[in-house]
Design an enzyme around this catalytic site. Structure first.
Site, PDB file in Angstrom:
ATOM      1  N   ALA A   8       5.606  -2.454  -6.059  1.00  0.00           N
ATOM      2  CA  ALA A   8       5.172  -3.324  -4.963  1.00  0.00           C
ATOM      3  C   ALA A   8       5.807  -2.927  -3.628  1.00  0.00           C
ATOM      4  CB  ALA A   8       5.504  -4.773  -5.299  1.00  0.00           C
ATOM      5  N   HIS A   9       5.413  -3.651  -2.582  1.00  0.00           N
ATOM      6  CA  HIS A   9       5.859  -3.313  -1.232  1.00  0.00           C
ATOM      7  C   HIS A   9       7.372  -3.454  -1.064  1.00  0.00           C
ATOM      8  CE1 HIS A   9       4.742  -7.744  -0.007  1.00  0.00           C
ATOM      9  NE2 HIS A   9       5.680  -7.700  -0.912  1.00  0.00           N
TER      10      HIS A   9
END
Length: 340
Positions: free
Chosen positions: A240-241
């Site tokens: 994820a980010h």
């Protein structure tokens, strides 16, 4: 591709026992070897197969002494397994020697590439892309604007690399991987709906990183999602980010790492592990498959379970868990006796 025993011995610095001119054009397991195939013997339990194999050439350790007649030419080396691995690497390099630009493709005039470049048909290269030497981009790949690819990078078919991504030297991105898609950022509104938060960062992948097929690595909300040098990701992983993964950490398939989590160096993470966001995992951590990680992890911990426990504590607890129905029954029997 055809190789003779002499050519293979030259690559491996081995000694030939048999016909130096015999040739092979494929690889095989020793028990499945056929004429024209190359195999190896490293595990002693497979020794009986060397007397029945039909493989034309077999790589063996130097201390191997046959006790029966052989129908295969031997190449003797210090370490048969390591030598066969070296040969696989060499074969893979030769197999993937492609250069030139196929047609049709889109290659922006503002983009540059080095020597030994290969661009497969139907690939797209956006604006201001910088591509190093000996880069191979296979058909149907997408490279967005302002992407940087270092030297000796391989991008297989169907890969999507979004804008602003930076990829170092000697990286391999397997088919279907997506690098730089938007992170999962949404803010709740008063009416219960969600508003998208722009993801303005990028992804940085350092040298010698492998990304498996179907794996997704999201761009940062701000700043960068970072894979440090030597990271190895299996197939179908979600990063994820704003995640950062330390040097030489390996992660097995179907693992998900939520946003802004930091993973240390030399970690080994099994398949189907779930890791929550905004935590820190130390260096040299081992996480067993299907574990759930919901807290910060110190260096050198070994974990299993969901939520994950120390590996030793988990095994002790599991012994009691398996006996839980029996324990409950014993408690019921004691309760009956006490109530009489």
């Amino acid at each position: 591709m055809v190789f003779t025993a002499s050519q293979i011995a030259g690559i491996l610095e081995g000694e030939i026992e048999g016909n130096p001119e015999i040739s092979v054009h494929k690889l095989a397991k020793i028990e499945e070897g056929e004429k024209g195939s190359l195999t190896f013997l490293a595990n002693p339990k497979y020794t009986p197969f060397i007397y029945t194999t039909k493989a034309s050439i077999t790589i063996v350790n130097k201390d191997f002494t046959p006790e029966q007649h052989l129908n295969t030419t031997l190449i003797k080396v210090e370490d048969a397994y390591a030598s066969f691995t070296k040969l696989l690497e060499y074969y893979d390099q030769v197999k993937n020697v492609k250069t030139g630009i196929e047609s049709p493709v889109f290659l922006s005039e503002s983009s540059t590439y080095g020597t030994g470049f290969y661009l497969g048909a139907f690939a797209y290269i956006g604006e201001n892309v910088r591509i190093g030497d000996n880069v191979k981009i296979y058909p149907n790949a997408y490279i967005g604007d302002n992407v940087t690819l270092g030297n000796n990078v391989t991008v297989f078919s169907g890969v999507k690399i979004y804008s602003e991504t930076s990829i170092g030297n000697n990286c391999v991105i397997q088919s279907g991987a997506i690098v730089g898609a938007d992170g999962f950022g949404f803010a709740p509104n008063k009416d219960g709906s969600f508003k998208k938060i722009p993801q303005t960062g990028n992804v940085i992948i350092e040298d010698n990183v492998d990304v498996g097929a179907g794996t997704t690595i999201d761009r940062a909300t701000m700043g960068s999602t970072i894979l440090r040098k030597g990271v190895k990701l299996d197939n179908q992983i979600q990063i994820a980010h704003n995640v950062e993964i330390g040097e030489h950490t390996v992660i097995a398939a179907q693992t998900g790492v939520a946003g802004s989590t930091k993973i240390g160096r030399h970690c080994m993470i099994g398949g189907q592990v779930g890791i929550v966001g905004h935590i820190t995992i130390g260096n040299n951590v081992r996480i067993q498959a299907q574990s759930g990680i919901g807290r910060n992890i110190k260096d050198d911990e070994v974990l299993q379970g969901s939520p994950a426990l120390n590996y030793g504590d988990y095994n002790k607890s599991y012994v009691h868990f398996k006996n839980l129905p029996k324990i409950v029954n014993q408690i019921k029997q004691l309760d009956k006796k006490n109530n009489k």
